[in-house]
Scaffold this motif. Sequence first.
Motif, PDB file in Angstrom:
ATOM      1  N   LEU A 230      24.547 -26.264  21.702  1.00 37.04           N
ATOM      2  CA  LEU A 230      24.379 -24.830  21.475  1.00 37.04           C
ATOM      3  C   LEU A 230      23.264 -24.318  22.359  1.00 37.04           C
ATOM      4  O   LEU A 230      22.167 -24.877  22.371  1.00 37.04           O
ATOM      5  CB  LEU A 230      24.046 -24.565  20.006  1.00 37.04           C
ATOM      6  N   PRO A 231      23.501 -23.253  23.096  1.00 41.19           N
ATOM      7  CA  PRO A 231      22.459 -22.703  23.961  1.00 41.19           C
ATOM      8  C   PRO A 231      21.239 -22.255  23.154  1.00 41.19           C
ATOM      9  O   PRO A 231      21.365 -21.742  22.039  1.00 41.19           O
ATOM     10  CB  PRO A 231      23.137 -21.501  24.619  1.00 41.19           C
ATOM     11  N   SER A 232      20.059 -22.461  23.710  1.00 39.35           N
ATOM     12  CA  SER A 232      18.819 -22.115  23.010  1.00 39.35           C
ATOM     13  C   SER A 232      18.759 -20.628  22.679  1.00 39.35           C
ATOM     14  O   SER A 232      18.169 -20.241  21.672  1.00 39.35           O
ATOM     15  CB  SER A 232      17.604 -22.532  23.826  1.00 39.35           C
ATOM     16  N   MET A 233      19.390 -19.783  23.483  1.00 37.61           N
ATOM     17  CA  MET A 233      19.423 -18.354  23.213  1.00 37.61           C
ATOM     18  C   MET A 233      20.075 -18.082  21.854  1.00 37.61           C
ATOM     19  O   MET A 233      19.567 -17.297  21.057  1.00 37.61           O
ATOM     20  CB  MET A 233      20.192 -17.621  24.315  1.00 37.61           C
ATOM     21  N   LEU A 234      21.186 -18.764  21.547  1.00 42.17           N
ATOM     22  CA  LEU A 234      21.851 -18.580  20.261  1.00 42.17           C
ATOM     23  C   LEU A 234      20.980 -19.098  19.116  1.00 42.17           C
ATOM     24  O   LEU A 234      20.885 -18.472  18.064  1.00 42.17           O
ATOM     25  CB  LEU A 234      23.197 -19.311  20.241  1.00 42.17           C
ATOM     26  N   LEU A 235      20.357 -20.243  19.330  1.00 44.40           N
ATOM     27  CA  LEU A 235      19.510 -20.817  18.288  1.00 44.40           C
ATOM     28  C   LEU A 235      18.326 -19.906  17.971  1.00 44.40           C
ATOM     29  O   LEU A 235      17.967 -19.722  16.814  1.00 44.40           O
ATOM     30  CB  LEU A 235      19.024 -22.209  18.707  1.00 44.40           C
ATOM     31  N   ARG A 236      17.734 -19.324  18.995  1.00 45.65           N
ATOM     32  CA  ARG A 236      16.612 -18.398  18.774  1.00 45.65           C
ATOM     33  C   ARG A 236      17.057 -17.166  17.994  1.00 45.65           C
ATOM     34  O   ARG A 236      16.370 -16.704  17.094  1.00 45.65           O
ATOM     35  CB  ARG A 236      15.990 -17.977  20.103  1.00 45.65           C
ATOM     36  N   GLN A 237      18.228 -16.633  18.351  1.00 44.68           N
ATOM     37  CA  GLN A 237      18.724 -15.438  17.662  1.00 44.68           C
ATOM     38  C   GLN A 237      18.963 -15.713  16.177  1.00 44.68           C
ATOM     39  O   GLN A 237      18.773 -14.833  15.339  1.00 44.68           O
ATOM     40  CB  GLN A 237      20.016 -14.938  18.305  1.00 44.68           C
ATOM     41  N   LEU A 238      19.368 -16.924  15.852  1.00 53.55           N
ATOM     42  CA  LEU A 238      19.617 -17.288  14.452  1.00 53.55           C
ATOM     43  C   LEU A 238      18.402 -17.916  13.783  1.00 53.55           C
ATOM     44  O   LEU A 238      18.463 -18.321  12.627  1.00 53.55           O
ATOM     45  CB  LEU A 238      20.809 -18.246  14.367  1.00 53.55           C
ATOM     46  N   LYS A 239      17.295 -18.027  14.525  1.00 50.10           N
ATOM     47  CA  LYS A 239      16.065 -18.650  14.025  1.00 50.10           C
ATOM     48  C   LYS A 239      16.322 -20.072  13.534  1.00 50.10           C
ATOM     49  O   LYS A 239      15.900 -20.468  12.455  1.00 50.10           O
ATOM     50  CB  LYS A 239      15.446 -17.792  12.929  1.00 50.10           C
ATOM     51  N   LEU A 240      17.039 -20.850  14.359  1.00 49.13           N
ATOM     52  CA  LEU A 240      17.330 -22.246  14.062  1.00 49.13           C
ATOM     53  C   LEU A 240      16.541 -23.151  14.990  1.00 49.13           C
ATOM     54  O   LEU A 240      16.238 -22.786  16.119  1.00 49.13           O
ATOM     55  CB  LEU A 240      18.832 -22.532  14.236  1.00 49.13           C
ATOM     56  N   SER A 241      16.225 -24.347  14.497  1.00 50.11           N
ATOM     57  CA  SER A 241      15.525 -25.334  15.307  1.00 50.11           C
ATOM     58  C   SER A 241      16.244 -26.676  15.171  1.00 50.11           C
ATOM     59  O   SER A 241      17.282 -26.771  14.530  1.00 50.11           O
ATOM     60  CB  SER A 241      14.070 -25.459  14.853  1.00 50.11           C
ATOM     61  N   ASN A 242      15.660 -27.722  15.747  1.00 50.78           N
ATOM     62  CA  ASN A 242      16.284 -29.045  15.712  1.00 50.78           C
ATOM     63  C   ASN A 242      16.491 -29.571  14.304  1.00 50.78           C
ATOM     64  O   ASN A 242      17.377 -30.363  14.059  1.00 50.78           O
ATOM     65  CB  ASN A 242      15.439 -30.059  16.492  1.00 50.78           C
ATOM     66  N   ARG A 243      15.674 -29.183  13.360  1.00 46.81           N
ATOM     67  CA  ARG A 243      15.761 -29.703  11.992  1.00 46.81           C
ATOM     68  C   ARG A 243      16.493 -28.766  11.036  1.00 46.81           C
ATOM     69  O   ARG A 243      16.587 -29.028   9.849  1.00 46.81           O
ATOM     70  CB  ARG A 243      14.360 -29.972  11.452  1.00 46.81           C
ATOM     71  N   SER A 244      17.010 -27.644  11.532  1.00 43.22           N
ATOM     72  CA  SER A 244      17.692 -26.679  10.674  1.00 43.22           C
ATOM     73  C   SER A 244      18.997 -27.245  10.136  1.00 43.22           C
ATOM     74  O   SER A 244      19.668 -28.036  10.793  1.00 43.22           O
ATOM     75  CB  SER A 244      17.992 -25.393  11.448  1.00 43.22           C
TER      76      SER A 244
END
Length: 82
Positions: free
Chosen positions: A16-30
């Motif tokens: 998953l692109p980091s841009m999508l993860l940031r928008q959803l406020k997700l990290s490696n442990r989410s």
Amino acid sequence: MKANIINIGNSQGIILPSMLLRQLKLSNRSTVELEINNGSIIIKPEPRQGWAEAAKQMNAAGDDQLLLGDFPNEFEKEEWTW
């Protein structure tokens, strides 16, 4: 946006692109919820992540007192029966 399915150990996955993860406020442990809906995979953030730990910290700091005490209303005074 396109992504390729890749091998990850004995499984397959996508990156998953980091841009999508940031928008959803997700990290490696989410933790996320996965659903299949009309032939699509839906990835949703698990609600209330971190709330249990935050509650423990508030309790340890003595910051978990009620803001408003119990106060009866007219219904509770006159019409409520037990």
